[in-house]
Motif scaffolding. Structure first.
Motif, PDB file in Angstrom:
ATOM      1  N   ALA A 189       0.835  -1.203   0.000  1.00  0.00           N
ATOM      2  CA  ALA A 189       0.000   0.000   0.000  1.00  0.00           C
ATOM      3  C   ALA A 189       0.872   1.257   0.000  1.00  0.00           C
ATOM      4  N   GLN A 190       1.939   1.245   0.779  1.00  0.00           N
ATOM      5  CA  GLN A 190       2.845   2.391   0.809  1.00  0.00           C
ATOM      6  C   GLN A 190       3.508   2.609  -0.546  1.00  0.00           C
ATOM      7  N   GLU A 191       3.974   1.525  -1.148  1.00  0.00           N
ATOM      8  CA  GLU A 191       4.611   1.626  -2.461  1.00  0.00           C
ATOM      9  C   GLU A 191       3.613   2.104  -3.517  1.00  0.00           C
ATOM     10  N   ARG A 192       2.385   1.595  -3.441  1.00  0.00           N
ATOM     11  CA  ARG A 192       1.352   2.006  -4.382  1.00  0.00           C
ATOM     12  C   ARG A 192       1.070   3.496  -4.233  1.00  0.00           C
ATOM     13  N   ASP A 193       0.938   3.948  -2.982  1.00  0.00           N
ATOM     14  CA  ASP A 193       0.678   5.366  -2.738  1.00  0.00           C
ATOM     15  C   ASP A 193       1.826   6.233  -3.246  1.00  0.00           C
ATOM     16  N   ARG A 194       3.048   5.786  -2.993  1.00  0.00           N
ATOM     17  CA  ARG A 194       4.219   6.526  -3.465  1.00  0.00           C
ATOM     18  C   ARG A 194       4.232   6.571  -4.994  1.00  0.00           C
ATOM     19  N   TYR A 195       3.947   5.462  -5.605  1.00  0.00           N
ATOM     20  CA  TYR A 195       3.899   5.384  -7.065  1.00  0.00           C
ATOM     21  C   TYR A 195       2.840   6.333  -7.617  1.00  0.00           C
ATOM     22  N   LEU A 196       1.656   6.320  -7.004  1.00  0.00           N
ATOM     23  CA  LEU A 196       0.589   7.197  -7.481  1.00  0.00           C
ATOM     24  C   LEU A 196       0.942   8.671  -7.312  1.00  0.00           C
TER      25      LEU A 196
END
Length: 145
Positions: free
Chosen positions: A64-71
């Motif tokens: 979730a953290q990586e996804r948020d950072r990516y977004l």
């Protein structure tokens, strides 16, 4: 001789009863040992399930953290591209080759950012699915016990 035979009959019956008792005791002991082994196996499976559930939770949070950072990075790159595109718009009749070049450079930067983040995002999704499958199999194993 009949007297001796009559005295041996109760001893034979007693001996047969003791053999039966020893047989039952050995069977009972084997069942208890088997129950202990199965209980230990079940406890181990439950412990492994808990460990994997914690790993899955950690991996999900990391995902979730990586996804948020990516977004966020993707939105920032898109905003930068939109700003460059807006700056590249010039009044009719005025040529601005530098604005077009800047817009192309921004689009290349946005594409390279998305390409760089794509593999790590895909790896996290794959790892998350692996952990979910592992937890599912441990739950099934624990349910059988």
């Amino acid at each position: 001789m009949d007297a001796i035979h009559s005295q041996l009959e109760p001893l034979a019956a007693l001996n047969c009863g003791q053999e039966g008792l020893q047989y039952l005791c050995s069977k009972y002991s084997a069942l208890i040992s088997r129950l202990r082994e199965e209980t230990l196996t079940r406890e181990d499976a439950e412990q492994q399930k808990k460990v994997l559930e914690l790993r899955l939770k950690d991996q999900s949070e990391l995902f979730a953290q990586e996804r948020d950072r990516y977004l966020l990075e993707l939105k920032a790159a898109e905003a930068k591209a939109a700003a460059s595109a807006a700056a590249a718009i010039v009044p009719a009749g005025v040529s601005s080759p530098t604005g077009a070049a800047a817009s192309a450079a921004t689009q290349v930067a946005t594409s390279s950012t998305a390409i760089a983040l794509g593999p790590s995002h895909a790896e996290l999704i794959f790892r998350n699915n692996e952990l979910q499958d592992e937890v599912r199999s441990l739950r099934e194993h624990a349910a059988r016990w």
